[in-house]
Design a protein around this motif. Sequence first.
Motif, mmCIF file in Angstrom:
data_model
loop_
_atom_site.group_PDB
_atom_site.id
_atom_site.type_symbol
_atom_site.label_atom_id
_atom_site.label_comp_id
_atom_site.label_asym_id
_atom_site.label_seq_id
_atom_site.Cartn_x
_atom_site.Cartn_y
_atom_site.Cartn_z
ATOM 1 N N ALA A 13 0.949 -1.125 -0.163
ATOM 2 C CA ALA A 13 -0.156 -0.074 -0.060
ATOM 3 C C ALA A 13 0.827 1.240 0.096
ATOM 4 O O ALA A 13 0.494 2.182 -0.432
ATOM 5 C CB ALA A 13 -0.835 -0.028 1.336
ATOM 6 N N ILE A 14 1.984 1.203 0.770
ATOM 7 C CA ILE A 14 2.944 2.346 0.755
ATOM 8 C C ILE A 14 3.526 2.508 -0.549
ATOM 9 O O ILE A 14 3.933 3.592 -0.845
ATOM 10 C CB ILE A 14 3.892 2.220 2.087
ATOM 11 N N ILE A 15 3.968 1.339 -1.108
ATOM 12 C CA ILE A 15 4.685 1.511 -2.570
ATOM 13 C C ILE A 15 3.745 2.082 -3.481
ATOM 14 O O ILE A 15 3.990 2.966 -4.181
ATOM 15 C CB ILE A 15 5.109 0.120 -2.727
ATOM 16 N N LEU A 16 2.377 1.582 -3.446
ATOM 17 C CA LEU A 16 1.491 1.926 -4.525
ATOM 18 C C LEU A 16 1.138 3.497 -4.212
ATOM 19 O O LEU A 16 1.045 4.432 -5.109
ATOM 20 C CB LEU A 16 0.215 1.194 -4.400
ATOM 21 N N GLY A 17 1.004 3.987 -2.865
ATOM 22 C CA GLY A 17 0.534 5.310 -2.764
ATOM 23 C C GLY A 17 1.702 6.260 -3.203
ATOM 24 O O GLY A 17 1.414 7.391 -3.524
ATOM 25 N N SER A 18 3.051 5.765 -2.790
ATOM 26 C CA SER A 18 4.283 6.516 -3.184
ATOM 27 C C SER A 18 4.359 6.624 -4.618
ATOM 28 O O SER A 18 4.432 7.898 -5.215
ATOM 29 C CB SER A 18 5.468 5.883 -2.809
ATOM 30 N N ASP A 96 12.407 16.399 -7.034
ATOM 31 C CA ASP A 96 11.159 16.799 -6.347
ATOM 32 C C ASP A 96 11.217 16.673 -4.838
ATOM 33 O O ASP A 96 10.396 16.652 -4.090
ATOM 34 C CB ASP A 96 9.931 15.955 -6.877
ATOM 35 N N GLY A 97 12.315 16.448 -4.290
ATOM 36 C CA GLY A 97 12.416 16.291 -2.903
ATOM 37 C C GLY A 97 13.814 15.682 -2.495
ATOM 38 O O GLY A 97 14.442 15.099 -3.072
ATOM 39 N N ASN A 98 13.914 15.840 -1.265
ATOM 40 C CA ASN A 98 15.237 15.187 -0.604
ATOM 41 C C ASN A 98 14.856 13.920 -0.327
ATOM 42 O O ASN A 98 13.842 13.517 0.648
ATOM 43 C CB ASN A 98 15.796 16.143 0.510
ATOM 44 N N ILE A 99 15.477 12.945 -0.745
ATOM 45 C CA ILE A 99 15.148 11.289 -0.615
ATOM 46 C C ILE A 99 15.379 11.077 0.982
ATOM 47 O O ILE A 99 14.503 10.329 1.512
ATOM 48 C CB ILE A 99 16.042 10.261 -1.126
ATOM 49 N N ALA A 100 16.461 11.357 1.413
ATOM 50 C CA ALA A 100 16.775 11.243 3.101
ATOM 51 C C ALA A 100 15.787 11.782 3.901
ATOM 52 O O ALA A 100 15.060 11.181 4.869
ATOM 53 C CB ALA A 100 17.963 11.659 3.708
ATOM 54 N N LYS A 101 15.244 12.896 3.626
ATOM 55 C CA LYS A 101 14.080 13.764 4.140
ATOM 56 C C LYS A 101 12.867 12.702 4.348
ATOM 57 O O LYS A 101 11.983 12.419 5.266
ATOM 58 C CB LYS A 101 13.874 15.080 3.942
ATOM 59 N N ALA A 102 12.553 12.556 3.128
ATOM 60 C CA ALA A 102 11.390 11.757 2.584
ATOM 61 C C ALA A 102 11.327 10.514 3.205
ATOM 62 O O ALA A 102 10.352 10.179 3.895
ATOM 63 C CB ALA A 102 11.043 11.448 1.263
ATOM 64 N N PHE A 103 12.419 9.894 3.456
ATOM 65 C CA PHE A 103 12.553 8.476 4.035
ATOM 66 C C PHE A 103 12.444 8.386 5.496
ATOM 67 O O PHE A 103 11.447 7.793 6.019
ATOM 68 C CB PHE A 103 13.759 8.034 3.797
ATOM 69 N N VAL A 104 13.021 9.412 6.255
ATOM 70 C CA VAL A 104 12.958 9.438 7.567
ATOM 71 C C VAL A 104 11.568 9.924 8.201
ATOM 72 O O VAL A 104 10.959 9.481 9.077
ATOM 73 C CB VAL A 104 14.013 10.169 8.198
ATOM 74 N N THR A 105 11.038 10.783 7.201
ATOM 75 C CA THR A 105 9.575 11.516 7.774
ATOM 76 C C THR A 105 8.660 10.530 7.729
ATOM 77 O O THR A 105 7.695 10.192 8.643
ATOM 78 C CB THR A 105 9.198 12.571 6.981
ATOM 79 N N SER A 106 8.544 9.691 6.333
ATOM 80 C CA SER A 106 7.626 8.735 6.315
ATOM 81 C C SER A 106 7.838 7.558 7.018
ATOM 82 O O SER A 106 6.790 7.100 7.787
ATOM 83 C CB SER A 106 7.436 8.621 4.659
ATOM 84 N N THR A 107 8.801 7.110 7.624
ATOM 85 C CA THR A 107 9.333 6.055 8.217
ATOM 86 C C THR A 107 8.830 6.072 9.729
ATOM 87 O O THR A 107 7.988 5.309 10.095
ATOM 88 C CB THR A 107 10.610 5.614 8.190
ATOM 89 N N LEU A 108 8.976 7.333 10.150
ATOM 90 C CA LEU A 108 8.693 7.566 11.454
ATOM 91 C C LEU A 108 7.001 7.440 11.526
ATOM 92 O O LEU A 108 6.585 7.030 12.558
ATOM 93 C CB LEU A 108 9.274 8.842 12.278
ATOM 94 N N ALA A 143 1.046 8.200 1.975
ATOM 95 C CA ALA A 143 2.326 7.840 1.232
ATOM 96 C C ALA A 143 2.005 8.668 0.123
ATOM 97 O O ALA A 143 3.011 9.409 -0.670
ATOM 98 C CB ALA A 143 2.440 6.610 0.899
ATOM 99 N N LEU A 144 0.917 8.550 -0.632
ATOM 100 C CA LEU A 144 0.430 9.301 -1.851
ATOM 101 C C LEU A 144 0.748 10.998 -1.464
ATOM 102 O O LEU A 144 1.333 11.449 -2.198
ATOM 103 C CB LEU A 144 -1.018 9.186 -1.876
ATOM 104 N N ILE A 145 0.058 11.584 -0.521
ATOM 105 C CA ILE A 145 0.264 12.768 0.025
ATOM 106 C C ILE A 145 1.614 12.996 0.212
ATOM 107 O O ILE A 145 2.236 14.207 -0.404
ATOM 108 C CB ILE A 145 -0.456 13.167 1.050
ATOM 109 N N PHE A 146 2.513 12.273 0.792
ATOM 110 C CA PHE A 146 3.896 12.803 1.232
ATOM 111 C C PHE A 146 4.696 12.897 -0.205
ATOM 112 O O PHE A 146 5.476 13.562 -0.218
ATOM 113 C CB PHE A 146 4.449 11.601 2.022
#
Length: 237
Positions: A13-18, A96-108, A143-146
């Motif tokens: 679901a996270i993969i699809l939303g992303s 379209d964004g910083n991968i590290a920031k997106a990763f840590v934000t969504s992971t938490l 995930a879609l919104i993020f």
Amino acid sequence: MMVLLGTIVNTLAIILGSILGHLLKRIPEKIKQTVTQGMALIIILLGIQMGLKTQNSMYVIGSIVLGGLIGEWLDLERLLNRFGYFLEQKVGTSKDGNIAKAFVTSTLVFVVGAMSIVGALNSGLRGDHSLLFTKAVLDGFLALIFATTLGIGVIFSSISVFIYEGLIAVFATYIAKAIPDPLMGRFIDEITATGGILIIAIGLNLLNITKVKTANFLPSIIICALIVISVYYWHLS
């Protein structure tokens, strides 16, 4: 494999939303900004609700302080950024964004909380995946919104979710034996509350109010678990 069914659905679901969010990234910048601010406010509210789960604020205070010290000593924020740069080298730099920031934000946001722990335990102990299925719907939408605002790096949080929930589900029987029922409720509440502080920090960062090195507080979750277990057995003795 059936033990991991809920975890797999949540991950997909996270993969699809992303992916869907990445495809919709061309929305106007002012709309992205408004959506990001709205999500930040919702995340702060979620963090406050999680923080209020604590039955003793000293658990949270001790966990945040000690966890922050350990995280700062290890400089987890820098390590996470290096991992983000590694991902960028492998998949190409995200425009379209910083991968590290997106990763840590969504992971938490996806990992911290009672639904992950209880849902994975239900999957492992009872074969009941309903809670993780519900979480999958929520995470997919988030995930879609993020992804529309933070970039495709959100998709990598699916790895964290799969490992975290998968391990809990696989070792659910051992976890249930190690943590008796009277302790389990306190265990989940205090970890959720500690995670809520991290979620609030993410919301503040998204609003550009401050710049908290959220990753450096990740050890707080482990410290909280150790403190709760130690205090419980200390009282028993």
